[in-house]
Scaffold this motif. Structure first.
Motif, mmCIF file in Angstrom:
data_model
loop_
_atom_site.group_PDB
_atom_site.id
_atom_site.type_symbol
_atom_site.label_atom_id
_atom_site.label_comp_id
_atom_site.label_asym_id
_atom_site.label_seq_id
_atom_site.Cartn_x
_atom_site.Cartn_y
_atom_site.Cartn_z
ATOM 1 N N SER A 1 0.816 -1.218 0.000
ATOM 2 C CA SER A 1 0.000 0.000 0.000
ATOM 3 C C SER A 1 0.846 1.263 0.000
ATOM 4 C CB SER A 1 -0.927 0.023 1.220
ATOM 5 O OG SER A 1 -0.191 0.283 2.401
ATOM 6 N N HIS A 2 2.131 1.158 0.373
ATOM 7 C CA HIS A 2 3.056 2.295 0.463
ATOM 8 C C HIS A 2 2.681 3.260 1.589
ATOM 9 C CE1 HIS A 2 4.342 1.880 -4.063
ATOM 10 N NE2 HIS A 2 4.034 0.711 -3.523
ATOM 11 N N LYS A 3 1.854 2.776 2.540
ATOM 12 C CA LYS A 3 1.419 3.619 3.657
ATOM 13 C C LYS A 3 1.799 2.942 4.966
ATOM 14 C CE LYS A 3 -2.400 5.658 1.063
ATOM 15 N NZ LYS A 3 -3.864 5.899 1.001
ATOM 16 N N PRO A 4 2.817 3.481 5.674
ATOM 17 C CA PRO A 4 3.316 2.813 6.874
ATOM 18 C C PRO A 4 2.371 2.937 8.076
ATOM 19 C CG PRO A 4 4.435 4.901 6.562
ATOM 20 C CD PRO A 4 3.566 4.706 5.354
ATOM 21 N N TYR A 5 2.336 1.876 8.873
ATOM 22 C CA TYR A 5 1.605 1.922 10.139
ATOM 23 C C TYR A 5 2.024 0.737 11.010
ATOM 24 C CZ TYR A 5 -1.466 -1.767 8.266
ATOM 25 O OH TYR A 5 -1.951 -2.939 7.736
ATOM 26 N N HIS A 6 1.754 0.851 12.296
ATOM 27 C CA HIS A 6 1.927 -0.232 13.262
ATOM 28 C C HIS A 6 0.613 -0.363 14.015
ATOM 29 C CE1 HIS A 6 4.133 -1.870 17.099
ATOM 30 N NE2 HIS A 6 3.372 -2.784 16.531
ATOM 31 N N ARG A 7 -0.050 -1.465 13.813
ATOM 32 C CA ARG A 7 -1.370 -1.704 14.406
ATOM 33 C C ARG A 7 -1.279 -2.866 15.387
ATOM 34 N NH1 ARG A 7 -6.705 -3.261 10.732
ATOM 35 N NH2 ARG A 7 -8.287 -3.148 12.381
ATOM 36 N N ILE A 8 -1.801 -2.684 16.586
ATOM 37 C CA ILE A 8 -1.789 -3.718 17.609
ATOM 38 C C ILE A 8 -3.233 -4.105 17.936
ATOM 39 C CG2 ILE A 8 -1.063 -4.349 19.943
ATOM 40 C CD1 ILE A 8 1.081 -2.156 19.728
ATOM 41 N N MET A 9 -3.503 -5.411 17.893
ATOM 42 C CA MET A 9 -4.846 -5.928 18.147
ATOM 43 C C MET A 9 -4.778 -7.046 19.177
ATOM 44 S SD MET A 9 -5.954 -6.187 14.144
ATOM 45 C CE MET A 9 -4.361 -6.966 13.834
ATOM 46 N N GLU A 10 -5.774 -7.121 20.024
ATOM 47 C CA GLU A 10 -5.839 -8.201 20.994
ATOM 48 C C GLU A 10 -6.716 -9.311 20.448
ATOM 49 O OE1 GLU A 10 -6.634 -8.972 25.769
ATOM 50 O OE2 GLU A 10 -7.090 -7.024 24.867
ATOM 51 N N SER A 11 -6.212 -10.524 20.440
ATOM 52 C CA SER A 11 -6.955 -11.663 19.909
ATOM 53 C C SER A 11 -7.924 -12.211 20.949
ATOM 54 C CB SER A 11 -5.997 -12.771 19.475
ATOM 55 O OG SER A 11 -5.454 -13.440 20.603
ATOM 56 N N PRO B 1 6.621 6.554 -1.772
ATOM 57 C CA PRO B 1 5.698 6.736 -0.648
ATOM 58 C C PRO B 1 4.354 7.317 -1.105
ATOM 59 C CG PRO B 1 7.872 7.588 -0.110
ATOM 60 C CD PRO B 1 7.874 7.304 -1.579
ATOM 61 N N LYS B 2 3.303 6.923 -0.396
ATOM 62 C CA LYS B 2 1.964 7.419 -0.718
ATOM 63 C C LYS B 2 1.245 7.926 0.532
ATOM 64 C CE LYS B 2 1.163 4.420 -4.749
ATOM 65 N NZ LYS B 2 0.264 3.384 -5.326
ATOM 66 N N ASP B 3 2.012 8.362 1.519
ATOM 67 C CA ASP B 3 1.398 8.814 2.766
ATOM 68 C C ASP B 3 1.586 10.311 2.986
ATOM 69 O OD1 ASP B 3 4.150 8.621 3.155
ATOM 70 O OD2 ASP B 3 3.961 8.093 5.273
ATOM 71 N N GLY B 4 1.910 11.037 1.913
ATOM 72 C CA GLY B 4 2.088 12.473 2.028
ATOM 73 C C GLY B 4 3.480 12.908 2.428
ATOM 74 N N ASP B 5 4.372 11.962 2.721
ATOM 75 C CA ASP B 5 5.756 12.245 3.097
ATOM 76 C C ASP B 5 6.643 11.674 1.995
ATOM 77 O OD1 ASP B 5 8.335 12.333 4.196
ATOM 78 O OD2 ASP B 5 7.640 11.880 6.227
#
Length: 245
Positions: free
Chosen positions: A157-167, A184-188
């Motif tokens: 997707s070229h859009k960085p993130y760190h997502r945390i989910m509880e199972s 990059p596609k996140d504006g930076d």
């Protein structure tokens, strides 16, 4: 242990070189690339050659697979259009791209506990599927359960993130999108890659024990865009580098 991960270079050699210079200063214990070495710019062979020279473990991205059954002629190397980027790839590098795996899996043993890392380009289900920050949580958790992944690293997707989910089992799952080195596609407009740090305290029961650092690296945008403008590639590819869209 420090692990560097990057994705979506897209034949942008100036961005790739700048990223490697920064990465070399991080003293990573291991380096992984999640694919899309080619497309959108004019230096696919130089990028692939450096990846192979360094022995960086690499996945196949959706753009890398576009060289399959590609017939290159003198005419195809002069015709305007986005396909020009794939015709530039030399045959021995095409052969390399078509042997790359779809996934990379790592298993760490932290005492009696295991920490499973899975890497994919788009998702564990398809090289073309997007795993986005707002993809339905249930869908992501089901996919990670299928793949036996505690940490899932993706690109595409070229859009960085760190997502945390509880199972439902009460443990924490991490999804990390690496962003893009070369488009990059996140504006930076700066290139992006990730440094992951795992130590003996890292655990699925403690979300803070997994250390993820996004590193942004500036590079010569003018040089990267000029390569596009002087080629048969669409000029809009060059503008996209500045706009990071």
């Amino acid at each position: 242990m420090k692990i560097a991960l990057f994705s979506d270079v897209h034949a942008n050699l100036p961005a790739f070189k700048a990223m490697l210079e920064d990465l070399d200063e991080q003293t990573a214990d291991a380096i992984y690339c999640l694919g899309d070495l080619i497309g959108y710019n004019v230096w696919p062979n130089e990028v692939i050659a450096e990846i192979r020279k360094r022995g960086i473990a690499t996945l196949a991205g959706n753009h890398d697979l576009k060289v399959e059954n590609l017939i290159t002629t003198p005419q195809s190397l002069s015709e305007p259009g986005k396909k020009y980027a794939y015709h530039l790839v030399e045959q021995h590098h095409r052969d390399y791209l078509l042997t790359l795996p779809a996934h990379i899996r790592l298993e760490f043993k932290q005492g009696s506990e295991k920490l499973n890392i899975v890497m994919a380009h788009g998702s564990t289900r398809s090289v073309d599927e997007y795993t986005l920050f707002d993809t339905e949580e249930k869908q992501v958790l089901e996919m990670m359960e299928e793949a036996n992944a505690d940490l899932l690293f993706v690109g595409h997707s070229h859009k960085p993130y760190h997502r945390i989910m509880e199972s439902s089992a009460g443990v924490f799952k991490h999804v990390i999108n690496l962003g893009s080195v070369g488009k990059p596609k996140d504006g930076d407009s700066r290139g992006c890659y990730v440094m992951l740090t795992i130590d003996k305290k890292s655990s699925v029961s403690d979300p803070e024990s997994i250390k993820v650092e996004f590193r942004r690296v500036a590079y010569d945008l003018n040089m990267a865009s000029q390569g596009i403008l002087e080629s048969p590639l669409p000029d809009e590819f060059a503008q996209g580098l500045f706009e990071a869209r």
